[in-house]
Design an enzyme around this catalytic site. Structure first.
Site, PDB file in Angstrom:
ATOM      1  N   SER A   1       0.822  -1.199   0.000  1.00  0.00           N
ATOM      2  CA  SER A   1       0.000   0.000   0.000  1.00  0.00           C
ATOM      3  C   SER A   1       0.859   1.253   0.000  1.00  0.00           C
ATOM      4  O   SER A   1       1.867   1.340   0.715  1.00  0.00           O
ATOM      5  CB  SER A   1      -0.906   0.016   1.240  1.00  0.00           C
ATOM      6  OG  SER A   1      -1.528   1.278   1.383  1.00  0.00           O
ATOM      7  N   CYS A   2       0.427   2.266  -0.765  1.00  0.00           N
ATOM      8  CA  CYS A   2       1.118   3.559  -0.744  1.00  0.00           C
ATOM      9  C   CYS A   2       0.929   4.259   0.594  1.00  0.00           C
ATOM     10  O   CYS A   2       1.580   5.267   0.862  1.00  0.00           O
ATOM     11  CB  CYS A   2       0.618   4.448  -1.872  1.00  0.00           C
ATOM     12  SG  CYS A   2      -1.131   4.927  -1.703  1.00  0.00           S
ATOM     13  N   SER A   3       0.034   3.742   1.433  1.00  0.00           N
ATOM     14  CA  SER A   3      -0.257   4.372   2.719  1.00  0.00           C
ATOM     15  C   SER A   3       0.512   3.761   3.885  1.00  0.00           C
ATOM     16  O   SER A   3       0.325   4.190   5.027  1.00  0.00           O
ATOM     17  CB  SER A   3      -1.765   4.287   3.013  1.00  0.00           C
ATOM     18  OG  SER A   3      -2.508   5.009   2.073  1.00  0.00           O
ATOM     19  N   SER A   4       1.344   2.763   3.631  1.00  0.00           N
ATOM     20  CA  SER A   4       2.138   2.205   4.738  1.00  0.00           C
ATOM     21  C   SER A   4       3.333   3.120   5.016  1.00  0.00           C
ATOM     22  O   SER A   4       3.880   3.751   4.118  1.00  0.00           O
ATOM     23  CB  SER A   4       2.614   0.788   4.412  1.00  0.00           C
ATOM     24  OG  SER A   4       3.532   0.797   3.341  1.00  0.00           O
TER      25      SER A   4
ATOM     26  N   HIS B   1       0.444  13.501   0.261  1.00  0.00           N
ATOM     27  CA  HIS B   1      -0.263  12.274   0.642  1.00  0.00           C
ATOM     28  C   HIS B   1      -0.778  12.360   2.075  1.00  0.00           C
ATOM     29  O   HIS B   1      -1.947  12.685   2.297  1.00  0.00           O
ATOM     30  CB  HIS B   1       0.665  11.070   0.462  1.00  0.00           C
ATOM     31  CG  HIS B   1      -0.035   9.760   0.433  1.00  0.00           C
ATOM     32  ND1 HIS B   1      -0.629   9.216   1.547  1.00  0.00           N
ATOM     33  CD2 HIS B   1      -0.246   8.864  -0.564  1.00  0.00           C
ATOM     34  CE1 HIS B   1      -1.176   8.051   1.246  1.00  0.00           C
ATOM     35  NE2 HIS B   1      -0.958   7.814  -0.043  1.00  0.00           N
TER      36      HIS B   1
END
Length: 481
Positions: free
Chosen positions: A260-263, A384
């Site tokens: 995930s790009c959110s980790s 982000h």
């Protein structure tokens, strides 16, 4: 001219028109299906949404999709993809449940404005290999909710998973009496040329994945929503509950092998709690690398100046094994912890890694921590989000006012929270808008609203012209008239 060059030119001259013809036919069918779908009413739209959602959520099909995704892409792990497919789709259904998206959706007698929901038409959904099931499903469901048809352009690695997903959707559509042409995909092998042609012919492009794909979407000539690069940093303040922070960080950083790009990619830890935080991370399986081990890992992860694809989406033990880190591999790590002092191209661990490798920075105080995160986002990941572990709520406001981020995630497992979770109010999504900081035209979680046009009827109301002193009185009082 050599025979080989001539053959390549002949192949190109015949292949490109053939691809264009295929895209023409797909878009024509999508447009025809969408026109009828747009007139079918809210109940039919909601039936299509439910059918597409159940296609991926039904347990046996969910498992098949997760297994196919890992087998085809080599990224992530099956159990986490099953959870992701289910939770992300369930959460999206929660967000869409009961929401009116057909016909008149709002009337305001005070302003005389009536709002009518209108579809955008044919949506080109560009999707990544990291989430070849969940991301297409999310975009398909949002698009259908607004009366659109969808053509998916999957990554080459993810096209098998996408095809399986669409077969499940079409099976549900057949049961519900809906046309299969509402949801289609580009035929294999998916190419840049066919993807570009789809973008050109569609009415809207929604692009998630590599920045090259996002750039292509924004420059294709069709209205587009694309997302920015990930490189999430999180701050661990001196007031944080360290064991709780470590537990949430390891859940986030290891989920689906950090695809995930959110980790989190970096932790900025205040000096006052640096050593205790290292101990808390070690207690949840994080292994701190030595300088020599760090150098060996860096040489393997970045080759010719680029992040190596065969290192992304792998487990920490597997990465340690590939890097020849026998000591680390024997410890069965959950995460590989890499101390760092610099930021930028000469310090590749300061960038996005898409793997359970976590970079650690020290900061003298909270002001220094904010400055460090700002420098990280100057390099990569602006717009982000940022994570924060603290007992001081004022710090979240400071980050939201000073850093170039669209989201501040407080005391949560970042990769779950950023894309919406059942314990926060963000909408469920797998595509995070990063605002102008990240080169995007929106800073929301990509959701149903981006797939909808609004027509407004303006009717006359009683005229009320304000006196200029109502609007300028404060200015006159401060500086004179």
């Amino acid at each position: 001219m050599s025979v080989q060059i001539l053959q390549r030119q002949q192949s190109h001259s015949t292949d490109v028109p053939a691809q264009e013809d295929q895209v023409d036919a797909i878009v024509a069918r999508a447009r025809q299906a969408q026109r009828a779908f747009a007139r079918a009413g809210q109940a039919t739209v909601d039936t299509a949404v439910a059918a597409a959602a159940w296609a991926i959520m039904e347990p046996a099909r969910n498992r098949r999709l997760a297994e196919r995704a890992v087998a085809d892409t080599g990224l992530g792990n099956v159990d986490d993809k099953i959870r992701k497919n289910h939770r992300k789709t369930l959460g999206l259904l929660r967000d869409l449940h009961g929401r009116k998206t057909v016909g008149v959706i709002a009337r305001d007698p005070a302003t005389g404005i009536t709002e009518i929901a209108r579809p955008v038409g044919v949506v080109a959904a560009i999707t990544p290999s990291t989430n070849p099931g969940a991301t297409p499903a999310n975009k398909i469901i949002n698009a259908l909710k607004c009366g659109n048809s969808v053509v998916v352009a999957p990554s080459p690695k993810g096209q098998g998973t996408c095809a399986l997903l669409l077969s499940f959707i079409h099976a549900e559509f057949a049961r519900a009496g809906l046309p299969a042409d509402l949801v289609q995909m580009l035929p294999a092998p998916v190419s840049k040329a066919s993807t570009a042609e789809l973008m050109r012919q569609a009415d809207l492009v929604v692009a998630t994945g590599s920045q090259a794909n996002v750039h292509m979407a924004y420059t294709c000539g069709t209205p587009a929503f694309g997302v920015g690069a990930g490189n999430v940093a999180a701050i661990v303040d001196g007031s944080a509950a360290l064991a709780d922070a470590a537990a949430k960080i390891v859940r986030s950083k290891t989920f689906d092998n950090a695809t995930s790009c959110s980790s989190e990619n970096s932790l900025v830890i205040l000096d006052a709690v640096y050593q205790p935080m290292l101990e808390a991370l070690a207690a949840v399986g994080g292994v701190l690398l030595t300088a020599e081990e760090k150098a060996r890992l860096q040489a393997l992860m970045w080759r010719h100046g680029k992040l190596a694809g065969d290192m992304t989406g792998q487990s920490a033990p597997r990465i340690a094994e590939l890097a020849g880190l026998a000591r680390v591999r024997a410890l069965q790590p959950t995460m590989l912890l890499v101390p760092e002092t610099g930021v930028g191209v000469d310090y590749p661990f300061s960038g996005e890694k898409l793997s359970p490798v976590l970079t650690l920075y020290r900061a003298a105080d909270f002001t220094a921590a904010v400055a460090r995160v700002a420098s990280l986002y100057d390099y990569m990941g602006a717009g982000h989000s940022v994570g924060l572990h603290t007992a001081d709520p004022r710090q979240a406001l400071q980050l939201g006012q000073e850093l170039p981020v669209a989201r501040v995630i407080v005391n949560q497992a970042h990769c779950f929270a950023t894309g919406g979770n059942f314990d926060n109010g963000l909408p469920f999504s797998l595509s995070m808008g990063c605002g102008t900081w990240g080169g995007n035209n929106f800073s929301d979680n990509l959701g149903w609203r981006q797939y909808l046009n609004i027509t407004r009827i303006a009717e006359p109301i009683a005229e009320r012209v304000p006196d200029e002193r109502e609007l300028l009185g404060d200015y006159f009082a401060r500086v004179g008239q």
